[in-house]
Each structure stands twice: as structure tokens, then as C-alpha cells.
Write a protein that holds these residues in place. Structure first.
Motif, PDB file in Angstrom:
ATOM      1  N   UNK A   1       2.372  -4.834  -3.162  1.00 14.83           N
ATOM      2  CA  UNK A   1       1.076  -4.167  -3.175  1.00 14.83           C
ATOM      3  C   UNK A   1       1.246  -2.952  -2.272  1.00 14.83           C
ATOM      4  N   UNK A   2       0.877  -1.773  -2.743  1.00 11.74           N
ATOM      5  CA  UNK A   2       1.127  -0.571  -1.953  1.00 11.74           C
ATOM      6  C   UNK A   2      -0.041   0.399  -2.061  1.00 11.74           C
ATOM      7  N   UNK A   3       0.027   1.463  -1.256  1.00  9.16           N
ATOM      8  CA  UNK A   3      -1.000   2.493  -1.214  1.00  9.16           C
ATOM      9  C   UNK A   3      -0.390   3.850  -1.521  1.00  9.16           C
ATOM     10  N   UNK A   4      -1.218   4.751  -2.013  1.00  2.00           N
ATOM     11  CA  UNK A   4      -0.813   6.137  -2.155  1.00  2.00           C
ATOM     12  C   UNK A   4      -1.155   6.891  -0.875  1.00  2.00           C
ATOM     13  N   UNK A   5      -0.438   7.947  -0.539  1.00  9.71           N
ATOM     14  CA  UNK A   5      -0.656   8.647   0.725  1.00  9.71           C
ATOM     15  C   UNK A   5      -2.013   9.333   0.825  1.00  9.71           C
ATOM     16  N   UNK A   6      -2.671   9.604  -0.316  1.00 13.73           N
ATOM     17  CA  UNK A   6      -3.954  10.299  -0.273  1.00 13.73           C
ATOM     18  C   UNK A   6      -5.144   9.349  -0.392  1.00 13.73           C
ATOM     19  N   UNK A   7      -4.890   8.044  -0.389  1.00  9.56           N
ATOM     20  CA  UNK A   7      -6.000   7.094  -0.350  1.00  9.56           C
ATOM     21  C   UNK A   7      -6.588   7.081   1.055  1.00  9.56           C
TER      22      UNK A   7
ATOM     23  N   UNK B   1       9.284   5.173  -1.515  1.00 10.37           N
ATOM     24  CA  UNK B   1       8.708   4.713  -0.258  1.00 10.37           C
ATOM     25  C   UNK B   1       8.630   5.871   0.734  1.00 10.37           C
ATOM     26  N   UNK B   2       7.411   6.138   1.221  1.00  6.57           N
ATOM     27  CA  UNK B   2       7.201   7.205   2.202  1.00  6.57           C
ATOM     28  C   UNK B   2       7.049   6.667   3.617  1.00  6.57           C
ATOM     29  N   UNK B   3       6.457   5.486   3.727  1.00 12.55           N
ATOM     30  CA  UNK B   3       6.195   4.931   5.050  1.00 12.55           C
ATOM     31  C   UNK B   3       5.468   3.608   4.948  1.00 12.55           C
ATOM     32  N   UNK B   4       4.863   3.208   6.063  1.00 11.19           N
ATOM     33  CA  UNK B   4       4.140   1.945   6.136  1.00 11.19           C
ATOM     34  C   UNK B   4       2.879   2.166   6.956  1.00 11.19           C
ATOM     35  N   UNK B   5       1.797   1.538   6.534  1.00  7.96           N
ATOM     36  CA  UNK B   5       0.573   1.597   7.327  1.00  7.96           C
ATOM     37  C   UNK B   5       0.161   0.191   7.711  1.00  7.96           C
ATOM     38  N   UNK B   6      -0.230   0.019   8.962  1.00  8.40           N
ATOM     39  CA  UNK B   6      -0.601  -1.291   9.475  1.00  8.40           C
ATOM     40  C   UNK B   6      -2.054  -1.280   9.925  1.00  8.40           C
TER      41      UNK B   6
ATOM     42  N   UNK C   1      -2.944  -1.914  12.815  1.00  7.66           N
ATOM     43  CA  UNK C   1      -2.933  -1.245  14.110  1.00  7.66           C
ATOM     44  C   UNK C   1      -2.990   0.285  13.946  1.00  7.66           C
ATOM     45  N   UNK C   2      -2.283   0.811  12.935  1.00  4.08           N
ATOM     46  CA  UNK C   2      -2.343   2.249  12.668  1.00  4.08           C
ATOM     47  C   UNK C   2      -3.780   2.678  12.390  1.00  4.08           C
ATOM     48  N   UNK C   3      -4.481   1.885  11.592  1.00  5.80           N
ATOM     49  CA  UNK C   3      -5.870   2.212  11.244  1.00  5.80           C
ATOM     50  C   UNK C   3      -6.744   2.186  12.481  1.00  5.80           C
ATOM     51  N   UNK C   4      -6.519   1.177  13.341  1.00  6.21           N
ATOM     52  CA  UNK C   4      -7.338   1.051  14.546  1.00  6.21           C
ATOM     53  C   UNK C   4      -7.036   2.158  15.559  1.00  6.21           C
ATOM     54  N   UNK C   5      -5.753   2.440  15.808  1.00  9.92           N
ATOM     55  CA  UNK C   5      -5.364   3.369  16.866  1.00  9.92           C
ATOM     56  C   UNK C   5      -5.467   4.832  16.442  1.00  9.92           C
ATOM     57  N   UNK C   6      -5.142   5.146  15.193  1.00 11.93           N
ATOM     58  CA  UNK C   6      -5.125   6.542  14.761  1.00 11.93           C
ATOM     59  C   UNK C   6      -6.382   6.945  13.994  1.00 11.93           C
ATOM     60  N   UNK C   7      -7.197   5.963  13.675  1.00  3.30           N
ATOM     61  CA  UNK C   7      -8.418   6.255  12.964  1.00  3.30           C
ATOM     62  C   UNK C   7      -9.640   5.918  13.787  1.00  3.30           C
ATOM     63  N   UNK C   8      -9.910   4.636  13.947  1.00  8.04           N
ATOM     64  CA  UNK C   8     -11.121   4.183  14.637  1.00  8.04           C
ATOM     65  C   UNK C   8     -11.141   4.650  16.083  1.00  8.04           C
ATOM     66  N   UNK C   9     -10.006   4.489  16.816  1.00 11.51           N
ATOM     67  CA  UNK C   9      -9.977   4.851  18.230  1.00 11.51           C
ATOM     68  C   UNK C   9     -10.179   6.343  18.451  1.00 11.51           C
TER      69      UNK C   9
ATOM     70  N   UNK D   1      -4.459   8.128   4.302  1.00 10.89           N
ATOM     71  CA  UNK D   1      -3.388   7.233   4.740  1.00 10.89           C
ATOM     72  C   UNK D   1      -2.218   8.017   5.316  1.00 10.89           C
ATOM     73  N   UNK D   2      -1.865   9.168   4.724  1.00  8.84           N
ATOM     74  CA  UNK D   2      -0.715   9.947   5.183  1.00  8.84           C
ATOM     75  C   UNK D   2      -0.905  10.425   6.628  1.00  8.84           C
ATOM     76  N   UNK D   3      -2.148  10.501   7.116  1.00  5.88           N
ATOM     77  CA  UNK D   3      -2.419  10.948   8.475  1.00  5.88           C
ATOM     78  C   UNK D   3      -2.217   9.842   9.504  1.00  5.88           C
ATOM     79  N   UNK D   4      -2.188   8.599   9.057  1.00  4.95           N
ATOM     80  CA  UNK D   4      -2.105   7.482   9.999  1.00  4.95           C
ATOM     81  C   UNK D   4      -0.854   6.632   9.833  1.00  4.95           C
ATOM     82  N   UNK D   5      -0.157   6.778   8.724  1.00  2.17           N
ATOM     83  CA  UNK D   5       0.981   5.887   8.444  1.00  2.17           C
ATOM     84  C   UNK D   5       2.164   6.174   9.361  1.00  2.17           C
ATOM     85  N   UNK D   6       3.028   5.180   9.499  1.00  5.67           N
ATOM     86  CA  UNK D   6       4.301   5.331  10.201  1.00  5.67           C
ATOM     87  C   UNK D   6       5.338   5.781   9.176  1.00  5.67           C
ATOM     88  N   UNK D   7       6.029   6.875   9.470  1.00  3.64           N
ATOM     89  CA  UNK D   7       6.943   7.455   8.479  1.00  3.64           C
ATOM     90  C   UNK D   7       8.224   6.635   8.334  1.00  3.64           C
TER      91      UNK D   7
END
Length: 248
Positions: free
Chosen positions: A11-17, A42-47, A49-57, A67-73
Motif C-alpha cells: 500500500x503506497x502514497x503518491x508524493x502529491x497526496x 520508490x521515492x521515500x517513506x512517510x511515517x 512521526x513525519x506527519x506529527x513532527x513536520x506537519x502538525x508540530x 506528502x513530498x514535503x514531509x516524507x523521508x527521502x
């Protein structure tokens, strides 16, 4: 066994979702990370924690942040033709529970988790077998000095030990592992109820297993004295080592 035999459909995501979409997928599948792909690559991985630290926080709107703004490359991944032992060792080394699986062109072909490696039976799970030499410290106490740590991703404990001994003997170029090591310990790895990786150390080396009952017998014959554990252990060890040397 190869990773391709144990991996699951990815199950995966696109970078612009959006991060909101990512959060919903993570919750729906009850997982902590998802691969990010574009045109299958494969471009990277998003967790979570990425959503919490790079988005919500950072007070970003998860309905607009991509997603491309928060994912780990640099996603941790393995190849579909890798041995499952390699995948298990990589997960343990990097302290993760899931790996993206890619082909030769770095296209995502699946995911594999520690739980996938444990499927089938609670008795069949990853193990690490640690071979050691015994050394004396400055006060004369015995300690284990690690020689080699070998990961076996699947099998029973007995099968894991047998496989590790074979690898150790080949690596050390000896016909019997006791020619190079004094013993081995076994670390049993399993996944807890919350998905965390749990380890339990089992002191099950062949040498210790031989020494322990002999040391106890010596202690009982001496009338159960206190404070002489080391002396009885060393005496029993001398007997066991002498017998093992005679068999070589």
C-alpha cells in the motif's frame, strides 16, 4: 528463503497526496509507515512521526500540505531477491518494523515486516545467535567477549542454532565451533501487541548447558555452601573443557 516469498502487496502514497490522506491510510491499515512512489518508483517513506513532527508540530494544514514535503527521502529498503535473514537483520539494525521491497530498477514491488517473518507459528521467529569467548576482567570475573553475531530470520530455536553454527564454522574455517568459541547465547526476537520489537536473551550455549548441572552437583556434594559459586563453576568448567578437548 527469499524476501519475495514472504513479502506482501504494497500500500503506497503518491508524493502529491495530502498529509490528511496519508494519516487516513496509516490508520486504516493500522501501520506506522507507507512507501511513497511516483510511476512505480520508490521515492521515500512517510511515517506517522513525519506527519506529527513536520506537519502538525509546525502548524501546517494537513489538508493542504503534501506528502513530498514531509516524507523521508532515504527509505530503508531491500531487494526482492534478498534472503529473509538479510531483511530481518536490516530491520533490527535500523530499529524499524517494515521495509519497502524493490526490484533492480528501484521500483516498489512489495513490503515486508517483522510480523511477516514470524507468520505461521509463535515457535518460528527471528533469532540472533551470539558466539563468544570468555575473558577475565581485572578482578578475575568471567565475561563474554562477542566474536560473531548471526541473524536467522525464520525457524525454530534449534534450527536457528544449527544454521548459525554452520555459518560460524565456515567463517572461522573450523570443523567444530568450539575450536574458536567458548559458547553462544541466543536472542529471540518477536513483535509485541503494539507492534514493538521485543527481545529476550536465552543463555543456552552448549558449554554453559554442560557446566551448569555439574557445578550444581559439586555444590550439593560440598554441603550447599554460600559464596563459592565461582569456584564450583570454574571447577566444573575445567572438567567440561578437558572432556571437549579430548573429543577434538
Amino acid at each position: 528463503m527469499l524476501v519475495s516469498e514472504r513479502m506482501k502487496r504494497a500500500v503506497f502514497l503518491g508524493p502529491d497526496e495530502t498529509l490528511a490522506t496519508a494519516a487516513r491510510k496509516l490508520r486504516k491499515d493500522n501501520i506506522g509507515c507507507l512507501p511513497v512512489c511516483e510511476d512505480g518508483r520508490l521515492l521515500g517513506m512517510i511515517t506517522d512521526r513525519d506527519i506529527a513532527m513536520r506537519g502538525v508540530a509546525d502548524s501546517r494544514d494537513p489538508n493542504h500540505m503534501r506528502v513530498r514535503e514531509a516524507m523521508s527521502i532515504n527509505a530503508i529498503c531491500c531487494a526482492k531477491d534478498d534472503a529473509v535473514e538479510h531483511a530481518a537483520a536490516l530491520m533490527h539494525q535500523c530499529h524499524v518494523q517494515r521495509l519497502a521491497v524493490v526490484d533492480a530498477d528501484h521500483n516498489l514491488v512489495g513490503v515486508i515486516s517483522m510480523r511477516d517473518l514470524e507468520e505461521g507459528s509463535s515457535e518460528r521467529r527471528p533469532f540472533e545467535v551470539i558466539f563468544y569467548k570468555e575473558i577475565l576482567d581485572h578482578v578475575g570475573l568471567t565475561h563474554h567477549s562477542e566474536l560473531m553475531r548471526l541473524s536467522v530470520a525464520h525457524g525454530t530455536k534449534a534450527e536457528a542454532v544449527e544454521a548459525a553454527i554452520s555459518q560460524f564454522e565456515a567463517a572461522k574455517q573450523v570443523t567444530k565451533w568450539t575450536a574458536a568459541a567458548d559458547g553462544y547465547d541466543v536472542v529471540s526476537i518477536h513483535v509485541g501487541e503494539s507492534g514493538e520489537s521485543l527481545e529476550s536473551l536465552e543463555l543456552t550455549s552448549e558449554r554453559d548447558a554442560q557446566i551448569r548441572p555439574r557445578a550444581r552437583a559439586l555444590w550439593e556434594e560440598a554441603g550447599f555452601p554460600s559464596g563459592q559459586d565461582v569456584q564450583f563453576w570454574e571447577k566444573a568448567a575445567q572438567g567440561v573443557d578437558g572432556e571437549n578437548k579430548a573429543e577434538r
